[in-house]
Design an enzyme around this catalytic site. Structure first.
Site, PDB file in Angstrom:
ATOM      1  CG  ASP A 291      -2.187   0.855   0.919  1.00  0.00           C
ATOM      2  OD1 ASP A 291      -2.120   1.725   0.021  1.00  0.00           O
ATOM      3  OD2 ASP A 291      -3.211   0.692   1.592  1.00  0.00           O
TER       4      ASP A 291
HETATM    5  C1  BGC Z   1      -4.888   3.207  -0.053  1.00  0.00           C
HETATM    6  C2  BGC Z   1      -5.076   2.150  -1.105  1.00  0.00           C
HETATM    7  C3  BGC Z   1      -4.900   2.744  -2.474  1.00  0.00           C
HETATM    8  C4  BGC Z   1      -3.541   3.396  -2.546  1.00  0.00           C
HETATM    9  C5  BGC Z   1      -3.237   4.008  -3.895  1.00  0.00           C
HETATM   10  C6  BGC Z   1      -3.624   4.000  -0.253  1.00  0.00           C
HETATM   11  O1  BGC Z   1      -3.549   5.087   0.599  1.00  0.00           O
HETATM   12  O2  BGC Z   1      -4.874   2.611   1.216  1.00  0.00           O
HETATM   13  O3  BGC Z   1      -6.330   1.554  -0.969  1.00  0.00           O
HETATM   14  O4  BGC Z   1      -5.042   1.755  -3.451  1.00  0.00           O
HETATM   15  O5  BGC Z   1      -3.471   4.424  -1.579  1.00  0.00           O
HETATM   16  O6  BGC Z   1      -3.996   5.130  -4.125  1.00  0.00           O
END
Ligand code: BGC
Length: 738
Positions: A291
């Site tokens: 993530d």
């Molecule tokens: C979120 C994810 C997301 C990623 C990319 C993160 O902050 O937890 O769910 O896919 O950002 O945007």
């Protein structure tokens, strides 16, 4: 030489020239070869530096002045593995891809990812709502449409579906998943993976899926985001892993590691989940992306002392791609040279990423063809799917005295309907969180939808009445005036889109005080109240429910906006949604979910101040018609483990209008060496049943699949003995014999 001979010679030399070029062409460029051969060949040509760059993902385009994009592109290494692409059209992607393909030594294409969560430009209802439709094929269609819009806009890979089982409505991300049940999350996960990926990832309208957030992110303590989660291995296997296992079986190409610390080992440095389970047991051959910045966040979590240690822990645990953490690009080379990261692990990780790129056909088709936005965005068929999905997601929670629908067939007198509340003119709020490239102007306004729906059939009296929150009660008096002139009050209340989603935690899930006060104020007029809710989480409605005659949960529907709910209110649409998540009476009941393990004293241990039952339980949802369930029958009542049987129940539509019914099939194992909940969902089916008609609903039971459970290390076991198959308030006994 005659003409034919000359042509023949030219033809022959062309063939030999092509053959020579082919002979010189590296194997990895030969589309006719199997992916694994191409991967091996390419890997064999790569330097360590090139390999490591493949393991990184940066962003492209966020908050950037379009004019400076060239500069931004220039700063990104052409060998980078992946970029998050915020563009809506392919130009910028193609410019960057050109650098990767034409200006890097090996010409490895980039993979562009983006959060296509519930739509790209055509925004569908939020996932939590989608699950209330219990219509997996509609969800698959929605994901397929979203994939088409995304791929044609330059996105190859979506960071979706989110399949985190969630049982705490305070956690804003509950809106992004499919609710509280592992089986439901698994079923919708499979539907969405199929929709995104189809059967051919090379197709110009499919994208690779990403199962997230692996794993247990939904177990956030006190509903807070990014925090510690306490998850025993038993619960991991029983509750949080099943949707992932289903998604991997369905062919999901990638997985995103989670932010949360899982009982002392963060999701992003967890060898057990990312390597032992995902790769060794489930044989996943795609890759894990972190993530956003989850790798350096291992420092904040106290798992790593610095970025270098974070990189080592995450990478060796099985995390292949560092999303925006800038730890792999900085430290992996040194870690390899110091012998702290094995070269085989680097090769395995790169192989996984290349494999997905080959499967997507990026080597043959690195560029996204230019196309008119109108040819892919908001196509009538996409909007139609969104509208049907939104209709089927609506849950009629309460309908005292059959006050709804508002327009009864044959009714002649025109009614005055007051329409009030902060949501009436709030198009943007109806998109929900993570709304991709959705725009407020694409949303069908509630006001307009109601005006059209009730044209000539009712007088609509609009008044904003009260704001979303705060304490400005200046409009209450005017609203009371309007309410007095009305026969019925329609109150559109709920949440702003920004109240749910990532980093959107609320300490209570009651409606804000001002909205509750407004409902109470309107109650004074003595007219029937229909509360219509749009929100991104389950709400605790214990305090307002007694004031309302009907309650309609419309969720955040996306671009169809007010049309589906207008249809439900008028009676054009018969509601068929059922809750994918429990609605408590008060926030204090959290966590509350239907499949909790049994109590030692089921009759006691209750709350002293409120009933301990939920206000609306999982699976609750009313219809304008009445469904009568006939007798539940089993084709066999005693079977061996390997034998299948069928459970059936006839359902009659005993009312006046057609309707769709979802039958939820639960199983129960009364005594087990690892205790089980009272009931567990194992199958569901939705069918349209016309007025007066009877339809049979079935559940084909495979004991090894449906009555077996896992132990704390995921080993599946099936115990001989007594089980119950439960449906619509009935249960039938089934014996599994040795
Ligand atoms: C979120 C994810 C997301 C990623 C990319 C993160 O902050 O937890 O769910 O896919 O950002 O945007």
């Amino acid at each position: 030489m005659n003409r034919t001979m000359i042509v023949g010679c030219i033809f022959c030399s062309c063939i030999s020239f092509t053959a020579a070029v082919k002979a010189q062409q590296p194997l990895y460029k030969n589309a006719a070869l199997p992916v694994e051969e191409r991967v091996d060949d390419l890997l064999g040509r790569m330097t360590l530096e090139e390999k490591i760059l493949q393991l990184n993902q940066y962003t492209l385009g966020r908050n950037t002045n379009e004019n400076n994009l060239g500069e931004e592109i220039g700063q990104i290494p052409a060998e980078i593995g992946s970029l998050i692409y915020f563009g809506e059209t392919p130009e910028v992607r193609n410019a960057m891809q050109k650098r990767a393909v034409e200006e890097s030594r090996l010409g490895i294409p980039l993979i562009f990812g983006y959060d296509v969560i519930h739509g790209f430009r055509t925004v569908y209802p939020i996932s939590l709502a989608q699950a209330c439709s219990w219509n997996t094929s509609l969800v698959e269609d929605a994901c397929a449409m979203a994939a088409m819009e995304a791929r044609k806009s330059g996105v190859d890979w979506t960071f979706s579906p989110m399949i985190d089982v969630a049982r705490d409505g305070r956690w804003g991300r509950i809106s992004e998943g499919y609710g509280e049940d592992p089986y439901a999350n698994a079923a919708f996960c499979v539907a969405s993976v199929n929709g995104y990926q189809g059967d051919n990832l090379k197709s110009p309208d499919r994208v690779a899926a990403c199962l997230k957030h692996y794993v247990g992110y939904g177990a956030s303590e006190a509903g807070m985001d990014y925090v510690y989660t306490e998850i025993s291995h038993q619960t991991l296997w029983d509750t949080y892993l099943p949707p992932y296992e289903a998604g991997i079986k369905a062919g999901a190409q990638t997985v995103m590691s989670s932010f949360n610390d899982i009982s002392g080992t963060p999701g992003s440095s967890n060898h057990y989940t990312m390597t032992e389970i995902l790769k060794n047991r489930w044989k996943h051959d795609g890759f894990v992306v972190s993530d956003w910045s989850a790798v350096p966040q291992l420092i904040a979590q106290g798992a790593a002392v610095d970025g270098k240690e974070a990189a080592r822990l995450a990478f060796n645990a099985g995390l292949e791609m560092d999303m925006m953490g800038r730890c792999y690009d900085k430290h992996l080379e040194a870690l390899v040279n110091e012998g702290k990261v094995p070269m085989e692990r680097i090769d395995d990780a790169v192989r996984r990423i290349l494999r997905v790129k080959f499967r997507l056909g990026l080597f043959e088709h690195p560029y996204t063809p230019a196309g008119e936005p109108a040819e892919r965005f908001l196509l009538p068929q996409s909007v139609a799917v969104a509208e049907r999905l939104a209709e089927e997601s609506i849950v009629l929670l309460k309908n005292e005295g059959g006050i709804l629908p508002l327009l009864h067939p044959g009714a002649t007198s025109t009614r005055n309907i007051a329409v009030m509340g902060p949501l009436v003119d709030a198009e943007k709020e109806l998109l929900g969180n993570w709304n991709g490239h959705g725009r407020a102007e694409d949303v069908y306004p509630i006001r307009k939808a109601l005006q059209e729906e009730f044209a000539g059939r009712a007088n609509l009296l609009f008044h904003t009445g009260c704001p979303f929150d705060g304490d400005d009660r200046t409009q209450f008096a005017g609203a009371l005036e309007v309410a007095r002139q009305a026969d019925v009050l329609l109150l559109f209340m709920g949440e702003r889109y920004s109240w749910s989603g990532e980093n959107c935690v609320r300490s209570t899930i009651e409606l804000p005080a001002i909205q509750c006060d407004f409902i109470a104020e309107m109650k004074k007029v003595g007219k029937p109240i229909v509360l219509v809710l749009a929100n991104g989480r389950p709400l605790a409605l214990g305090n307002v429910e007694p004031l309302c005659d009907a309650i309609v949960e419309m969720w955040q529907p996306g671009v169809p906006g007010g049309r589906p709910v207008a249809g439900v209110l008028s009676g054009r649409v018969n509601p068929s949604g059922k809750l994918s998540v429990t609605f408590p009476r008060t926030t204090g009941q959290i966590p509350i979910y239907y499949n909790r393990r049994k109590s030692a004293r089921p009759a006691s241990g209750k709350y002293q101040d409120i009933p301990s039952t939920p206000l609306y339980e999982f699976g609750h949802g009313l219809s304008y018609t009445r469904f009568d369930y006939g007798r539940l029958s089993l084709s066999k009542t005693s079977v061996a483990a390997g034998e299948k049987l069928v459970a059936q129940i006839p359902v009659t539509n005993a009312g006046q209008c057609d309707g769709a019914e979802t039958v939820h099939w639960f199983v129960s194992d009364p005594v087990c060496r690892i205790t089980r909940p009272n009931k567990e969902l194992k199958h569901f089916e939705k069918q349209l049943v016309k007025a007066g008609e009877t339809k049979t609903f079935s559940f084909e039971i495979d004991p090894m699949r449906d009555l077996s459970f896992v132990d704390a290390d995921g080993r599946r076991f099936l115990e001989p003995g007594e089980y119950y198959i439960m449906v619509g308030g009935q249960k039938a006994k089934l014996e599994i014999h040795e």
